[in-house]
Design a protein around this motif. Structure first.
Motif, PDB file in Angstrom:
ATOM      1  N   GLU A   1      10.087  -0.136  -3.401  1.00  0.00           N
ATOM      2  CA  GLU A   1       8.635  -0.264  -3.458  1.00  0.00           C
ATOM      3  C   GLU A   1       8.092   0.099  -2.086  1.00  0.00           C
ATOM      4  OE1 GLU A   1       5.464  -3.661  -4.820  1.00  0.00           O
ATOM      5  OE2 GLU A   1       7.168  -4.300  -3.605  1.00  0.00           O
ATOM      6  N   SER A   2       7.261   1.123  -2.031  1.00  0.00           N
ATOM      7  CA  SER A   2       6.708   1.592  -0.762  1.00  0.00           C
ATOM      8  C   SER A   2       5.195   1.473  -0.793  1.00  0.00           C
ATOM      9  CB  SER A   2       7.073   3.055  -0.523  1.00  0.00           C
ATOM     10  OG  SER A   2       8.467   3.217  -0.546  1.00  0.00           O
ATOM     11  N   PHE A   3       4.612   1.032   0.322  1.00  0.00           N
ATOM     12  CA  PHE A   3       3.161   0.972   0.488  1.00  0.00           C
ATOM     13  C   PHE A   3       2.804   1.869   1.662  1.00  0.00           C
ATOM     14  CE2 PHE A   3       3.954  -3.043  -1.673  1.00  0.00           C
ATOM     15  CZ  PHE A   3       2.919  -3.074  -2.581  1.00  0.00           C
ATOM     16  N   VAL A   4       1.861   2.802   1.418  1.00  0.00           N
ATOM     17  CA  VAL A   4       1.431   3.744   2.451  1.00  0.00           C
ATOM     18  C   VAL A   4      -0.070   3.567   2.641  1.00  0.00           C
ATOM     19  CG1 VAL A   4       1.291   6.179   3.098  1.00  0.00           C
ATOM     20  CG2 VAL A   4       3.234   5.350   1.748  1.00  0.00           C
ATOM     21  N   PRO A   5      -0.517   3.369   3.879  1.00  0.00           N
ATOM     22  CA  PRO A   5      -1.965   3.221   4.091  1.00  0.00           C
ATOM     23  C   PRO A   5      -2.694   4.540   3.816  1.00  0.00           C
ATOM     24  CG  PRO A   5      -0.759   3.042   6.172  1.00  0.00           C
ATOM     25  CD  PRO A   5       0.249   3.200   5.094  1.00  0.00           C
ATOM     26  N   LEU A   6      -3.885   4.429   3.230  1.00  0.00           N
ATOM     27  CA  LEU A   6      -4.736   5.601   2.960  1.00  0.00           C
ATOM     28  C   LEU A   6      -5.935   5.549   3.892  1.00  0.00           C
ATOM     29  CD1 LEU A   6      -4.785   5.642  -0.941  1.00  0.00           C
ATOM     30  CD2 LEU A   6      -3.501   7.153   0.576  1.00  0.00           C
ATOM     31  N   ARG A   7      -6.199   6.669   4.551  1.00  0.00           N
ATOM     32  CA  ARG A   7      -7.327   6.750   5.481  1.00  0.00           C
ATOM     33  C   ARG A   7      -8.215   7.921   5.068  1.00  0.00           C
ATOM     34  NH1 ARG A   7      -5.867   3.636  10.008  1.00  0.00           N
ATOM     35  NH2 ARG A   7      -3.643   3.373  10.215  1.00  0.00           N
ATOM     36  N   PHE A   8      -9.499   7.667   5.033  1.00  0.00           N
ATOM     37  CA  PHE A   8     -10.449   8.733   4.748  1.00  0.00           C
ATOM     38  C   PHE A   8     -11.175   9.168   6.011  1.00  0.00           C
ATOM     39  CE2 PHE A   8     -10.196   6.353   0.662  1.00  0.00           C
ATOM     40  CZ  PHE A   8      -9.495   7.324  -0.021  1.00  0.00           C
ATOM     41  N   SER A   9     -10.978   8.408   7.093  1.00  0.00           N
ATOM     42  CA  SER A   9     -11.507   8.791   8.406  1.00  0.00           C
ATOM     43  C   SER A   9     -10.439   8.447   9.435  1.00  0.00           C
ATOM     44  CB  SER A   9     -12.816   8.058   8.700  1.00  0.00           C
ATOM     45  OG  SER A   9     -12.590   6.670   8.827  1.00  0.00           O
ATOM     46  N   SER A  10     -10.531   9.029  10.607  1.00  0.00           N
ATOM     47  CA  SER A  10      -9.484   8.854  11.609  1.00  0.00           C
ATOM     48  C   SER A  10      -9.662   7.581  12.424  1.00  0.00           C
ATOM     49  CB  SER A  10      -9.447  10.069  12.538  1.00  0.00           C
ATOM     50  OG  SER A  10     -10.700  10.211  13.185  1.00  0.00           O
ATOM     51  N   ILE A  11     -10.733   6.841  12.230  1.00  0.00           N
ATOM     52  CA  ILE A  11     -10.950   5.631  13.013  1.00  0.00           C
ATOM     53  C   ILE A  11     -10.976   4.416  12.102  1.00  0.00           C
ATOM     54  CG2 ILE A  11     -12.185   6.780  14.889  1.00  0.00           C
ATOM     55  CD1 ILE A  11     -14.793   5.893  13.579  1.00  0.00           C
ATOM     56  N   GLY A  12     -10.661   3.262  12.682  1.00  0.00           N
ATOM     57  CA  GLY A  12     -10.742   2.016  11.941  1.00  0.00           C
ATOM     58  C   GLY A  12      -9.514   1.744  11.093  1.00  0.00           C
ATOM     59  N   LEU A  13      -9.614   0.680  10.312  1.00  0.00           N
ATOM     60  CA  LEU A  13      -8.521   0.277   9.429  1.00  0.00           C
ATOM     61  C   LEU A  13      -8.431   1.220   8.242  1.00  0.00           C
ATOM     62  CD1 LEU A  13      -8.971  -3.598   9.411  1.00  0.00           C
ATOM     63  CD2 LEU A  13      -7.188  -2.287  10.539  1.00  0.00           C
ATOM     64  N   PRO A  14      -7.299   1.231   7.551  1.00  0.00           N
ATOM     65  CA  PRO A  14      -7.165   2.079   6.359  1.00  0.00           C
ATOM     66  C   PRO A  14      -8.185   1.668   5.301  1.00  0.00           C
ATOM     67  CG  PRO A  14      -5.024   1.248   7.055  1.00  0.00           C
ATOM     68  CD  PRO A  14      -6.039   0.557   7.885  1.00  0.00           C
ATOM     69  N   ASP A  15      -8.553   2.626   4.485  1.00  0.00           N
ATOM     70  CA  ASP A  15      -9.521   2.379   3.416  1.00  0.00           C
ATOM     71  C   ASP A  15      -8.830   1.844   2.164  1.00  0.00           C
ATOM     72  OD1 ASP A  15     -11.789   3.339   4.883  1.00  0.00           O
ATOM     73  OD2 ASP A  15     -10.868   5.323   4.701  1.00  0.00           O
ATOM     74  N   GLY A  16      -7.550   1.977   2.075  1.00  0.00           N
ATOM     75  CA  GLY A  16      -6.819   1.513   0.913  1.00  0.00           C
ATOM     76  C   GLY A  16      -5.329   1.695   1.138  1.00  0.00           C
TER      77      GLY A  16
END
Length: 182
Positions: A40-55
């Motif tokens: 089971e793998s969890f990968v952070p999703l980012r829609f912008s390069s700053i801040g915490l992951p969006d999902g």
């Protein structure tokens, strides 16, 4: 395997530890399941390069190919280790055998040198006492024996007038004659 259940829409489920880490920006992977194991793998999703992951994106991968690769690599490692240890043993055995052979030869040479005169190669006083102790009456052989002492008169004068080298040459010549006579 695709899992679809419309009944789960809008419901809250307990958050997995890997999801919590992925929402903080860390990628995680764990082996889950008891009978049929999965990764089971969890990968952070980012829609912008700053801040915490969006999902986070969750992926399940079969563990069997990974386990087979680990088992294969472990087997290869054990074989390589065994071959290396055998080669090391052979190399060390050759080194130890050679050193042992050389030590035995050197011990025999030292034993011989301790019982012979270095200049004349005739047996010395130590060898005389060893052989005399074996040949004395009362020994099991009981063979008759005799001892002889030879002295070179005025040998000191040869050394003093002609030098020690000439004295050594005289001793070697006498030793050669004694060896031929005995």
């Amino acid at each position: 395997m695709l899992f679809r259940s419309h009944t789960l829409i809008g419901k809250t489920v307990p958050r997995a530890p890997g999801l919590t880490s992925a929402l903080k920006g860390q990628t995680t992977a764990d082996v889950v399941g008891h009978g049929h194991k999965m990764i089971e793998s969890f990968v952070p999703l980012r829609f912008s390069s700053i801040g915490l992951p969006d999902g986070a994106f969750e992926v399940f991968t079969g563990y069997a190919p990974v386990a087979a690769a680990i088992a294969h690599d472990t087997h290869r490692l054990y074989v390589a280790l065994a071959v290396g240890l055998v080669l090391l043993y052979v190399l060390l055995f050759r080194i130890v055998a050679g050193a042992s052979r050389q030590l035995r030869r050197q011990a025999n040479e030292n034993h011989d040198h301790a019982r012979r005169d270095a200049l004349t190669a005739l047996p010395n006083r130590r060898a005389f006492f060893e052989h005399a102790g074996d040949a004395l009456p009362g020994q099991p052989s009981g063979d008759p024996c005799a001892g002889m002492v030879i002295d070179l008169d005025r040998f000191k004068e040869v050394n003093d007038t002609l030098g020690h080298h000439s004295g050594d040459l005289l001793l070697q010549a006498v030793a050669l004659r004694i060896r031929h006579a005995v």
